[in-house]
Design a protein around this motif. Structure first.
Motif, PDB file in Angstrom:
ATOM      1  N   GLY A  74      33.878 128.465   7.239  1.00  0.00           N
ATOM      2  CA  GLY A  74      33.560 127.678   6.052  1.00  0.00           C
ATOM      3  C   GLY A  74      33.537 128.509   4.785  1.00  0.00           C
ATOM      4  N   THR A  75      32.820 129.638   4.819  1.00  0.00           N
ATOM      5  CA  THR A  75      32.741 130.502   3.642  1.00  0.00           C
ATOM      6  C   THR A  75      34.093 131.149   3.358  1.00  0.00           C
ATOM      7  OG1 THR A  75      32.003 132.382   4.997  1.00  0.00           O
ATOM      8  CG2 THR A  75      30.293 130.975   4.037  1.00  0.00           C
ATOM      9  N   LEU A  76      34.844 131.414   4.430  1.00  0.00           N
ATOM     10  CA  LEU A  76      36.154 132.030   4.259  1.00  0.00           C
ATOM     11  C   LEU A  76      37.092 131.108   3.479  1.00  0.00           C
ATOM     12  CD1 LEU A  76      37.936 134.026   7.068  1.00  0.00           C
ATOM     13  CD2 LEU A  76      39.221 132.601   5.508  1.00  0.00           C
ATOM     14  N   TYR A  77      37.182 129.863   3.908  1.00  0.00           N
ATOM     15  CA  TYR A  77      38.074 128.916   3.242  1.00  0.00           C
ATOM     16  C   TYR A  77      37.619 128.633   1.811  1.00  0.00           C
ATOM     17  CZ  TYR A  77      41.342 127.670   6.913  1.00  0.00           C
ATOM     18  OH  TYR A  77      42.371 127.694   7.823  1.00  0.00           O
ATOM     19  N   MET A  78      36.313 128.566   1.606  1.00  0.00           N
ATOM     20  CA  MET A  78      35.790 128.312   0.265  1.00  0.00           C
ATOM     21  C   MET A  78      36.193 129.428  -0.688  1.00  0.00           C
ATOM     22  SD  MET A  78      31.813 127.718  -0.918  1.00  0.00           S
ATOM     23  CE  MET A  78      31.603 126.519   0.398  1.00  0.00           C
ATOM     24  N   GLY A  79      36.063 130.688  -0.231  1.00  0.00           N
ATOM     25  CA  GLY A  79      36.421 131.827  -1.074  1.00  0.00           C
ATOM     26  C   GLY A  79      37.904 131.892  -1.372  1.00  0.00           C
ATOM     27  N   LEU A  80      38.726 131.582  -0.361  1.00  0.00           N
ATOM     28  CA  LEU A  80      40.171 131.608  -0.560  1.00  0.00           C
ATOM     29  C   LEU A  80      40.617 130.516  -1.527  1.00  0.00           C
ATOM     30  CD1 LEU A  80      41.342 132.230   3.118  1.00  0.00           C
ATOM     31  CD2 LEU A  80      41.374 133.876   1.245  1.00  0.00           C
ATOM     32  N   GLU A  81      40.044 129.341  -1.391  1.00  0.00           N
ATOM     33  CA  GLU A  81      40.407 128.231  -2.270  1.00  0.00           C
ATOM     34  C   GLU A  81      40.038 128.537  -3.717  1.00  0.00           C
ATOM     35  OE1 GLU A  81      40.156 123.474  -1.896  1.00  0.00           O
ATOM     36  OE2 GLU A  81      38.215 124.486  -1.851  1.00  0.00           O
ATOM     37  N   GLN A  82      38.837 129.075  -3.923  1.00  0.00           N
ATOM     38  CA  GLN A  82      38.416 129.412  -5.277  1.00  0.00           C
ATOM     39  C   GLN A  82      39.301 130.499  -5.865  1.00  0.00           C
ATOM     40  OE1 GLN A  82      36.041 127.853  -7.256  1.00  0.00           O
ATOM     41  NE2 GLN A  82      37.143 129.122  -8.744  1.00  0.00           N
ATOM     42  N   GLY A  83      39.708 131.462  -5.030  1.00  0.00           N
ATOM     43  CA  GLY A  83      40.596 132.514  -5.503  1.00  0.00           C
ATOM     44  C   GLY A  83      41.936 131.969  -5.958  1.00  0.00           C
ATOM     45  N   ASN A 120      56.265 134.217  13.274  1.00  0.00           N
ATOM     46  CA  ASN A 120      56.102 133.403  14.484  1.00  0.00           C
ATOM     47  C   ASN A 120      55.745 131.950  14.196  1.00  0.00           C
ATOM     48  OD1 ASN A 120      56.572 135.655  16.069  1.00  0.00           O
ATOM     49  ND2 ASN A 120      54.412 136.115  16.364  1.00  0.00           N
ATOM     50  N   ASN A 121      55.270 131.667  12.994  1.00  0.00           N
ATOM     51  CA  ASN A 121      54.761 130.332  12.699  1.00  0.00           C
ATOM     52  C   ASN A 121      55.409 129.733  11.450  1.00  0.00           C
ATOM     53  OD1 ASN A 121      52.274 129.972  14.673  1.00  0.00           O
ATOM     54  ND2 ASN A 121      52.252 132.076  13.924  1.00  0.00           N
ATOM     55  N   PRO A 122      56.727 129.573  11.477  1.00  0.00           N
ATOM     56  CA  PRO A 122      57.401 128.988  10.314  1.00  0.00           C
ATOM     57  C   PRO A 122      56.900 127.567  10.075  1.00  0.00           C
ATOM     58  CG  PRO A 122      58.861 128.991  12.218  1.00  0.00           C
ATOM     59  CD  PRO A 122      57.667 129.815  12.601  1.00  0.00           C
ATOM     60  N   GLY A 123      56.751 127.226   8.805  1.00  0.00           N
ATOM     61  CA  GLY A 123      56.258 125.906   8.461  1.00  0.00           C
ATOM     62  C   GLY A 123      54.756 125.848   8.284  1.00  0.00           C
ATOM     63  N   THR A 124      54.046 126.889   8.781  1.00  0.00           N
ATOM     64  CA  THR A 124      52.591 126.919   8.599  1.00  0.00           C
ATOM     65  C   THR A 124      52.237 127.187   7.150  1.00  0.00           C
ATOM     66  OG1 THR A 124      52.342 127.736  10.859  1.00  0.00           O
ATOM     67  CG2 THR A 124      50.445 127.971   9.402  1.00  0.00           C
ATOM     68  N   LEU A 162      43.252 137.237   6.035  1.00  0.00           N
ATOM     69  CA  LEU A 162      43.196 136.586   4.723  1.00  0.00           C
ATOM     70  C   LEU A 162      44.562 136.128   4.226  1.00  0.00           C
ATOM     71  CD1 LEU A 162      40.663 138.884   2.821  1.00  0.00           C
ATOM     72  CD2 LEU A 162      40.219 136.745   4.012  1.00  0.00           C
ATOM     73  N   ALA A 163      45.600 136.909   4.473  1.00  0.00           N
ATOM     74  CA  ALA A 163      46.906 136.615   3.871  1.00  0.00           C
ATOM     75  C   ALA A 163      47.464 135.284   4.343  1.00  0.00           C
ATOM     76  CB  ALA A 163      47.886 137.746   4.187  1.00  0.00           C
ATOM     77  N   ALA A 206      47.791 131.985   1.924  1.00  0.00           N
ATOM     78  CA  ALA A 206      49.111 131.422   1.638  1.00  0.00           C
ATOM     79  C   ALA A 206      49.135 129.925   1.906  1.00  0.00           C
ATOM     80  CB  ALA A 206      50.168 132.136   2.471  1.00  0.00           C
ATOM     81  N   THR A 207      48.479 129.503   2.977  1.00  0.00           N
ATOM     82  CA  THR A 207      48.422 128.078   3.311  1.00  0.00           C
ATOM     83  C   THR A 207      47.673 127.301   2.233  1.00  0.00           C
ATOM     84  OG1 THR A 207      48.444 128.622   5.670  1.00  0.00           O
ATOM     85  CG2 THR A 207      47.699 126.422   5.052  1.00  0.00           C
ATOM     86  N   ILE A 208      46.523 127.836   1.832  1.00  0.00           N
ATOM     87  CA  ILE A 208      45.701 127.163   0.815  1.00  0.00           C
ATOM     88  C   ILE A 208      46.393 127.185  -0.540  1.00  0.00           C
ATOM     89  CG2 ILE A 208      43.527 127.336  -0.471  1.00  0.00           C
ATOM     90  CD1 ILE A 208      42.272 128.389   2.150  1.00  0.00           C
ATOM     91  N   ALA A 209      47.001 128.324  -0.882  1.00  0.00           N
ATOM     92  CA  ALA A 209      47.671 128.446  -2.184  1.00  0.00           C
ATOM     93  C   ALA A 209      48.784 127.416  -2.320  1.00  0.00           C
ATOM     94  CB  ALA A 209      48.231 129.856  -2.353  1.00  0.00           C
TER      95      ALA A 209
END
Length: 416
Positions: free
Chosen positions: A215-224, A274-278, A244-245, A249-252
């Motif tokens: 939860g805190t991880l996604y919140m920080g990435l989104e705010q960034g 390995n995960n194209p489209g993600t 983090l990368a 990238a997904t959130i950005a």
């Protein structure tokens, strides 16, 4: 000199060291379970318990640990429940229930884990893809060692120099940094990374991300992502690892933030391949950085597998129990396990008196120049350094193969 982690007395026998055996706990993260839960594609790591058994057999068939047999204890750790509390529980089990002489760590990312082991005078062979700087090694000496990966200070200095040489900062006076919010990363980014960028005429906008839970991880990435987009920054680097990368990238992409990224082995480059489209399709275009861990960096056709020397030697040990690997990526855990055991044996074989962390460390400090990691390039062990990876290669994403490639020869990490 030992830090606050514990005694430096070389006359006292370490925990679970008898005249006949030495107990060592091997921690394994259930990556196949994580893969099933997330749906992310990655090569299977095989059977870690069988791999540990192979290493135990190899040690005991080759003189043991200074004449004592290796008593290897295997323990799964559930990464999906990772938290400061669960890592402390694991530390208590290793140090109080098992009273192990040493622990081989994988997947322990919380800041409280390593001080816990040091306080209990338990030797740590840390093969987690986590950032440990010289200050932490000194603080927890003689208990903390990394047989596969680099010292973080040297990594950060080399990373920024390589990015500058590759033109990543050209035409920019500001760069974004996505940084894991940990004590080690905090002091390294503030005291080393940001000043180094400043000397290049570049200001840094840092998004500190609390990686305690998802939860805190996604919140920080989104705010960034929102902050960087508002500031008009189009160059992003990642420091501190913790996946983090890929998540940024997904959130950005969902925030319509378009940038060119700098990454390293800490950011698990193989995830992107390995995960194209993600992540958005243009995410990897122009990606550049440095790689020090081939199993997570490049495909086997870009760096032939297996390589002669330490890597082949380790694979031969595993083959004795029928553990073989179709790709180098599949051996990304097994090879560091082998590094840990070989370093453990190197130190123990050279101790003439009681075996404990301090005496073991003195031998490795003296003889570590003879060690070669099977997981990367070069060797930096010995003479006061407690992290083994000695070099890196420039790494870039190639649109020709939709994969990462190494360019140039090995470059020694900058330890100044």
């Amino acid at each position: 000199m030992p830090g606050s982690g514990g005694s430096s007395d070389t006359a006292t026998t370490g925990p679970s060291v008898s005249g006949d055996s030495v107990k060592v706990v091997f921690v394994a993260v259930d990556l196949d379970s994580v893969k099933e839960t997330t749906g992310f594609k990655t090569a299977s790591i095989g059977d870690p318990e069988k791999q540990v058994q192979a290493l135990e057999d190899w040690v005991n068939d080759n003189g043991g640990l200074g004449g004592r047999s290796l008593d290897a204890v295997f323990r799964w750790y559930d990464a999906e429940t990772d938290s400061p509390a669960t890592e402390e529980q694991l530390c208590h089990w290793v140090t109080q229930d098992e009273k192990a002489f040493a622990v081989v760590l994988t997947g322990q990312y919380q800041s409280n884990a390593r001080p816990c082991y040091a306080q209990r005078q338990t030797l740590m062979l840390d093969i987690s893809m986590v950032a440990n700087d010289r200050a932490l090694y000194d603080e927890l000496a003689p208990y903390l060692w990394a047989p596969s990966f680099p010292e973080y200070d040297a990594f950060v200095t080399s990373y920024i120099k390589a990015l500058d040489k590759e033109g990543f900062f050209d035409g920019r006076d500001k760069v974004a940094i996505v940084a894991a919010d940990s004590p080690v990363n905090d002091r390294t980014v503030k005291n080393l990374g940001v000043p180094q960028l400043k000397k290049l005429g570049i200001d840094a906008e840092v998004a500190w991300v609390d990686t305690t839970d998802i939860g805190t991880l996604y919140m920080g990435l989104e705010q960034g992502a929102i902050t960087f987009a508002t500031a008009g920054i189009d160059r992003v680097m990642f420091l501190g690892g913790s996946r983090l990368a890929s998540m940024f990238a997904t959130i950005a992409g969902s925030k319509e933030f378009d940038a060119t990224y700098a990454i390293s082995s800490y950011d698990n480059p193989s995830f992107f391949v390995n995960n194209p489209g993600t992540v958005p399709s243009n995410t990897m275009k122009g990606m550049v950085g440095i790689g020090f861990h081939p199993p997570q960096d490049v495909a086997d056709d870009k760096m032939p597998f297996p390589a002669k020397g330490a890597e082949q030697d380790c694979l031969d040990i595993f083959a004795e129990v029928g553990e073989t690997f179709e790709t180098r990526e599949a051996a990304r855990v097994a090879l560091p396990y082998c590094d840990a055991v070989k370093l453990l044996k190197l130190g123990a074989d050279g101790v003439e008196g009681p075996l404990n962390a301090a005496a073991w460390g003195e031998v490795v400090d003296k003889d570590g120049v003879n060690f070669q990691t099977a997981s990367g390039f070069g060797n930096a062990m010995g003479n006061g350094t407690r992290a083994a990876a000695g070099g890196y290669r420039v790494m870039k994403f190639s649109e020709d193969c939709d994969c990462f490639v190494y360019e140039g020869d090995d470059v020694p990490f900058d330890t100044k």
